[in-house]
Design a protein around this motif. Structure first.
Motif, PDB file in Angstrom:
ATOM      1  N   VAL A  50      -3.263   6.659   5.355  1.00 25.02           N
ATOM      2  CA  VAL A  50      -1.842   6.313   5.423  1.00 25.02           C
ATOM      3  C   VAL A  50      -1.176   7.077   4.247  1.00 25.02           C
ATOM      4  O   VAL A  50      -1.986   8.075   3.588  1.00 25.02           O
ATOM      5  CB  VAL A  50      -1.386   5.055   4.821  1.00 25.02           C
ATOM      6  N   LEU A  64       6.224   4.412   9.049  1.00 23.74           N
ATOM      7  CA  LEU A  64       5.205   4.217   8.080  1.00 23.74           C
ATOM      8  C   LEU A  64       4.010   4.766   8.710  1.00 23.74           C
ATOM      9  O   LEU A  64       3.158   4.225   9.460  1.00 23.74           O
ATOM     10  CB  LEU A  64       4.764   2.762   7.677  1.00 23.74           C
ATOM     11  N   CYS A  66       0.220   6.014   9.628  1.00 17.13           N
ATOM     12  CA  CYS A  66      -1.145   5.326   9.355  1.00 17.13           C
ATOM     13  C   CYS A  66      -2.041   5.893  10.623  1.00 17.13           C
ATOM     14  O   CYS A  66      -1.635   5.996  11.784  1.00 17.13           O
ATOM     15  CB  CYS A  66      -1.136   3.689   9.491  1.00 17.13           C
ATOM     16  N   VAL A 159       0.865   0.744   2.482  1.00 18.42           N
ATOM     17  CA  VAL A 159       1.873   1.851   2.432  1.00 18.42           C
ATOM     18  C   VAL A 159       3.063   0.820   1.888  1.00 18.42           C
ATOM     19  O   VAL A 159       3.540  -0.096   2.196  1.00 18.42           O
ATOM     20  CB  VAL A 159       2.567   2.136   3.858  1.00 18.42           C
TER      21      VAL A 159
END
Length: 521
Positions: A50, A64, A66, A159
Motif C-alpha cells: 500500500v 487508496l 493497494c 492506509v
C-alpha cells in the motif's frame, strides 16, 4: 483412471462401452486440469502492498493504492476494504468475482469502486485492488485496511487517509497598548485538520503569546492567535495545513506623528522669537486656529460619539462578499456644488482649478453621499477606472458622521474625527491605508478596479472588498452613532474618474441608472 472408468460405466444404471468411457473420462480430466490451472494463478505466497498515507481535500475524489506483490491476477480472490473494528461491515467487499453489498457500511454506498494505483496499472488482472472513494467527507478521515484472501494465503495492510479543508481569509486586527506596543491578533475558520499558524516580521519569525484551536458546529476548526509588537513594524500571519497552499496576510503599523497646524505654528513662533510684534500676530493667529479646530472636533464628536479605536478588543468576523451584496443600495450625492470637483452622472474627478493645498489630497475634493435608511445594512460599489481611461491611483472611500466636511488645508481626517475610510497610496500600488491614528496599512497584490463597501451600523462593521477578485481587502470595527453618510474622494491628478455604481434592480428615481461602468472618460 480406473476410478473414473468405474463411475462412468455405472452412470445411470447402464453399462457403457469402452470407447465412450474413455472419451468421457478424458473430458472430466481436462476440466479438472483447467480448474487446477485457474486456481494456480494466485500464488501460494503474496504480500499486500500500500501507499501508507493519502491526502485529499473535502468534497474531492481520491484513490487508496493497494496491490499484490508479486504481480498476479486478483480476479478470483476476496478483497475486503474496511475501517478499524469494521471487518463485518466493510467499506467495499469483492468476492467470487462480484461485489457484495448486503453488509456494506451505509455511508459508503454508491461512493466506492476499484481504482488504479497509477497510470501504468494493469487493474484487477495485474493485482491492483486499490479503493476509489468519491465525495470525500470529514468523517472519511482515518485508517483503512486492505485485506486480500485466497484459498492458500491472506494478507493485509493499512492506509491512512487525511481529509483537508482550506479555511477562510485571515482576519488581522490591532489594538494599541501603552509603551508603543500593539496587540495584533490573527484568526481564521473553516480548516481541517487543525492548521498551523506562524507570525513573522520582515526579519524573523515571531513567538506568539497565545494560540487556540476551536471546533465549529460543522466539524471544521478555527484558529486564533495574538502577540505584542512594537510600532512601527510590518507583521505577517500565515495559516495552513500540510499539502495545501498557505494563506497569508500582513499589516503595517505606523506611529509616525501626522503633521498638523499646531506643530507648524509652533515652528513659526520659535523662528520669530526676536520679533516681538510678529510674535504677537502669530500668537493671535495660532489661538484663532486652535479655537476653530476645537469647534470642529466638538461637532464631529456630537455625531461620532466618544473617540473610537479602529478595532475593538473583540474584533468581529467580516461579512462574506456574497452576503454583503444582498444589501446593495443605490447611493445618491448630497452636495453637488464643489469648486474643486467635477461631477457628472455620479462620476467624480478633481476640477482643473488651482487648489491652495497643491498636490496634497485633502477634504477639499471630498463629498458625502446619502443612504435611504440610516440604520441596518448597506452595500455599494465604486468603480476606480477602466481599460480606456486607466485606473485611479488616488482615492478615499468610506463613511463619515460629520454633517459638514471640513475644508481646512491642514485638516487630516481620521476615525477620531468621525471619518472612517480606506485610501490609496499613489506611490505604492501594493499598499492601502485606514484612516486611523496610528496609521494602519494593508498590503495588497494590485490596485483594485472596483471596491465594494459594506456598512452594518448596528454591528459596527465597515468592510471593503476587491469586487473583481471577490476578496476582502480589510475591515474596521467602530461604534457608529447618529446618521452616517457614504464618503467619497476622487483624489488628484488621475485621468480616470471615480464612479458610484448603481444596481439596475434598484430603481433610483433621481437618475435611473443601472449598475454599470461608463467607458467614457
Amino acid at each position: 483412471m480406473r476410478y473414473f472408468t468405474r463411475i462412468l460405466r455405472t452412470m445411470g444404471g447402464k453399462t457403457m462401452n469402452r470407447p465412450g468411457c474413455v472419451l468421457m473420462c478424458a473430458s472430466l480430466m481436462a476440466a479438472v486440469l483447467i480448474s487446477v490451472c485457474a486456481a494456480a494463478t494466485v500464488s501460494e505466497s503474496f504480500v499486500v502492498m500500500v501507499k501508507p498515507v493519502v491526502s485529499v481535500q473535502r468534497g474531492h475524489a481520491t484513490t487508496l493504492p493497494c496491490w499484490l506483490n508479486p504481480s498476479q491476477s486478483a480476479e478470483g480472490v476476496e478483497v475486503r476494504w474496511y475501517r478499524s473494528n469494521g471487518f463485518y461491515s466493510p467499506v467495499m467487499l469483492y468476492r467470487a468475482k462480484k461485489f457484495e453489498n448486503a453488509s456494506q457500511e451505509a455511508s459508503y454506498v454508491g461512493r466506492v469502486s476499484f481504482g488504479s494505483k497509477d497510470t501504468a496499472s494493469g487493474g484487477l488482472t495485474a493485482g491492483d485492488v486499490s479503493l476509489k472513494l468519491v465525495d470525500v467527507t470529514l468523517k472519511d478521515a482515518g485508517e483503512y485496511i486492505c485485506y486480500v484472501s485466497s484459498d492458500r494465503n491472506h494478507d493485509s495492510a493499512t492506509v491512512h487517509l487525511d481529509v483537508t479543508q482550506t479555511g477562510t481569509p485571515l482576519l488581522l486586527s490591532a489594538v494599541w497598548k501603552e509603551d508603543n506596543l500593539v496587540n495584533v491578533s490573527c484568526e481564521s475558520g473553516g480548516w481541517h485538520p487543525a492548521p498551523s499558524l506562524h507570525w513573522s516580521d520582515q526579519k524573523q519569525n515571531l513567538p506568539h503569546k497565545s494560540l487556540k484551536h476551536s471546533e465549529e458546529s460543522t466539524g471544521l476548526l478555527s484558529v486564533h492567535s495574538w502577540l505584542l509588537v512594537s510600532s512601527p513594524s510590518v507583521v505577517s500571519c500565515s495559516v495552513g495545513v500540510p499539502g495545501e497552499e498557505t494563506k497569508e496576510a500582513s499589516i503595517l503599523l505606523d506611529n509616525t506623528p501626522q503633521p498638523n497646524s499646531r506643530s507648524s505654528v509652533a515652528g513659526w513662533v520659535l523662528f520669530a522669537l526676536l520679533l516681538i510684534a510678529l510674535l504677537a500676530v502669530l500668537g493671535a493667529l495660532y489661538y484663532k486656529k486652535r479655537v476653530k479646530r476645537a469647534k470642529s472636533k466638538r461637532e464631529s464628536a456630537q455625531h461620532a460619539g466618544e473617540n473610537q479605536s479602529l478595532l475593538s478588543n473583540e474584533p468581529i468576523q467580516p461579512t462574506d462578499l456574497s452576503i454583503s451584496q444582498k444589501h446593495y443600495v443605490n447611493v445618491t450625492l448630497i452636495e453637488t456644488e464643489n469648486q474643486f470637483l467635477t461631477i457628472k452622472n455620479l462620476k467624480l474627478r478633481d476640477a482643473p482649478v488651482h487648489s491652495p493645498d497643491g498636490d496634497k489630497v485633502t477634504c477639499r475634493t471630498a463629498i458625502r453621499g446619502k443612504l435611504e435608511k440610516s440604520s441596518g445594512q448597506h452595500y455599494w460599489e465604486v468603480s476606480l477606472g477602466n481599460e480606456k481611461a486607466g485606473f485611479k491611483k488616488s482615492w478615499w472611500l468610506g463613511v463619515t458622521s460629520t454633517t459638514a466636511i471640513h475644508r481646512d488645508v491642514d485638516f487630516s481626517p481620521t476615525a477620531s474625527d468621525g471619518y472612517w475610510f480606506l485610501s490609496s497610496s499613489p506611490e505604492s500600488p501594493g499598499r492601502l491605508h485606514f484612516s486611523t491614528e496610528p496609521k494602519v496599512s494593508l498590503l495588497v497584490s494590485s490596485r483594485p478596479q472596483t471596491v465594494g463597501v459594506y456598512l452594518d451600523k448596528e454591528r459596527g462593521e465597515l468592510s471593503f472588498y476587491d469586487v473583481e477578485q471577490r476578496s476582502l481587502i480589510g475591515s474596521l470595527t467602530a461604534t457608529f452613532t447618529g446618521e452616517v453618510f457614504p464618503f467619497f474622494n476622487p483624489g488628484k491628478g488621475d485621468t480616470a474618474p471615480m464612479e458610484i455604481l448603481h444596481d439596475s434592480t434598484e430603481q433610483d428615481q433621481s437618475n435611473g441608472m443601472g449598475k454599470s461602468v461608463d467607458t467614457d472618460k
